[in-house]
Scaffold this active site. Structure first.
Site, mmCIF file in Angstrom:
data_model
loop_
_atom_site.group_PDB
_atom_site.id
_atom_site.type_symbol
_atom_site.label_atom_id
_atom_site.label_comp_id
_atom_site.label_asym_id
_atom_site.label_seq_id
_atom_site.Cartn_x
_atom_site.Cartn_y
_atom_site.Cartn_z
ATOM 1 C CG ASP A 1 42.341 -33.178 -62.845
ATOM 2 O OD1 ASP A 1 41.463 -33.576 -63.635
ATOM 3 O OD2 ASP A 1 42.066 -32.638 -61.752
ATOM 4 C CG ASP B 1 37.611 -33.795 -58.849
ATOM 5 O OD1 ASP B 1 38.368 -34.137 -57.937
ATOM 6 O OD2 ASP B 1 37.999 -33.237 -59.890
ATOM 7 C CG HIS C 1 36.523 -37.862 -62.201
ATOM 8 N ND1 HIS C 1 37.367 -37.823 -61.111
ATOM 9 C CD2 HIS C 1 36.526 -36.598 -62.729
ATOM 10 C CE1 HIS C 1 37.849 -36.598 -60.986
ATOM 11 N NE2 HIS C 1 37.373 -35.835 -61.961
#
Lengths: 305, 305
Positions: free
Chosen positions: B66, B212, B62
């Site tokens: 980070d 995530d 994504h």
């Protein structure tokens, strides 16, 4: 007041296991000026305990990744840490476009104001000033638009010599004396000469950051007599042709430029990964300009007032 | 053949002095698959002596920084080092646009082919295959489009049992037997049954990288019985509400998912900077799923054939 330069990275584009990409922090008083921001700069800031909150301005010399790929991460971290103060970002065309796109796709609405200042890298121009400081671009000669940055403290007020001051001067009169203005009567006669009642002001210090460039002597008038001159020194002079071809400089060329500009100190950086030991670069520069230093990770350079 | 996962980063978005942003290398045979590429990944690759040349595919889950802010730097370094082999880049919408813009402003014409594969993060779909491996997306539930990746070895050939093989079989016949096909005559009568002359094939191994996400049990059918399941565990379960609110998971939720999916091993990562000591996260997960490990920098996990 502090005038201190901390080096965060000294590597040229091809990364080295022991060196980081270019980034420097110039601290003037309470304010950090971040100069270039290679990948990993935010980790280096943590390592040296440099607080993001005190970074007011970031200056990007050019759009090669080794000079700005750490910027998006730093901007994001400032957001996650709840920064409120505006951040001023000075850089070449393209920087705002890229960062805006990165923020869009990450779904980030920054919690602080990010203010872009697009630079014309071809001219020498003031791009920032506050009470103490002016910052100017220095046009460089690289493969893509690139400029350096000249940081100059403004002229400082003259200290009042209390024992020599006549009584009953008003606060506005004292301010005028501090700024080298005589006190006169209505006819223009000098009542108090600032020279009689003030001392010499403290020195106005300066730092010139000369980013990636071929040897470019036409910048000498801009950087003349700076206290510290950072100049890239990607190669030793036996690779001068390669330096010219890749729009970089040699340690010797950096020293020649510092010498011609009568700089007080020369800092060398942006070293090619081929040099494991940097001593030969330093020695080469010192042949021409003895007060040269290696601007390697963690080193700190002060200029006294 | 190797099937080995190396962890390069374990930190969630706010960086920590001791942890790096997400990146992992899955090595299958001679080929490295780089999964996510947080800032500093190229330095981590150097640290662990992982050769760029063997990275054929990069997968970005994504568009939070980070997970991809190290990508532009790595791509540039591969260029500077003269890579010739194509690089396949799998990522969500936006990734190609950003990288293309970065290359444009740096004046870089890559010396190797960079092939973008834009992902639909909402579906479970095969995105890559070669002789040995298939890679599939795993839809995750995050603030922005996000998917994980399932790496599955293909069914392997059955070993020939030489002592049981009849003489005079042709090479094509041997290949058919290896792939579980009987040798028949023209009328369809079985002349040689593959079951009689071959052993069981080696296991086909699998790794699921769940990026995530909120706890998302509807992915269980996709990751059922994987050999290794990486699941983000940003928080301890006392912060379950915060996890849900920020579209992340807790260590307990990761363990529950691993347990329900009957995974063989669980790897925890993407830790919040608030946890200096990660032991409580591991202990929490092990209450529910004993074969859990911390996927911290430098750790390596193998799956035996």
């Amino acid at each position: 007041m502090d005038f201190e330069l901390r080096i965060l990275g000294s590597s040229s584009a091809t990364p080295s296991a022991n060196r980081h990409h270019t980034a420097q922090v110039l601290t003037i008083g309470n304010q950090h000026h971040l100069i270039d921001c290679g990948e990993g700069t935010q980790m280096q800031l943590m390592l040296y305990k440099i607080k993001h909150q005190r970074i007011s301005n970031i200056y990007i010399s050019h759009m090669h990744g080794d000079h700005y790929f750490g910027l998006a991460g730093l901007i994001s971290t400032m957001h996650l840490q709840g920064r409120q103060a505006p951040l001023h970002l000075f850089g070449p065309p393209g920087l705002a476009e890229i960062l805006t796109l990165q923020l869009k796709y990450s779904g980030t609405n920054l919690v602080y104001p990010l203010i872009f200042h697009e630079l014309d890298t071809n001219c020498h121009k003031r791009i920032f000033e506050d009470k103490q400081l002016s910052v100017y671009t220095i046009p460089m000669e690289h493969r893509i638009p690139c400029c350096g940055f000249l940081f100059k403290e403004k002229v400082k007020p003259r200290p009042l010599l209390k024992e020599k001051l006549p009584p009953h001067l008003s606060p506005p009169q004292l301010v005028r004396l501090k700024w080298a203005e005589d006190i006169k009567d209505e006819k223009g006669n000098v009542l108090v000469s600032y020279k009689d009642v003030t001392g010499e002001p403290k020195r106005s210090r300066s730092y010139a950051y000369c980013a990636d460039s071929r040897y470019k002597p036409d910048i000498i008038p801009i950087v003349r007599q700076v206290d510290m001159l950072y100049h890239e020194a990607t190669f030793l002079d036996d690779l001068r042709d390669r330096a010219t071809y890749t729009f970089h400089s040699t340690a010797l060329q950096a020293a020649e430029l510092a010498s011609q500009a009568a700089a007080k100190k020369l800092l060398l950086g942006h070293f090619s990964v081929r040099y494991k030991d940097l001593t030969p670069l330093l020695e080469e520069a010192r042949q021409v300009f003895p007060n040269a230093e290696l601007a390697v990770e963690g080193s700190v350079f002060y200029v006294e007032e």
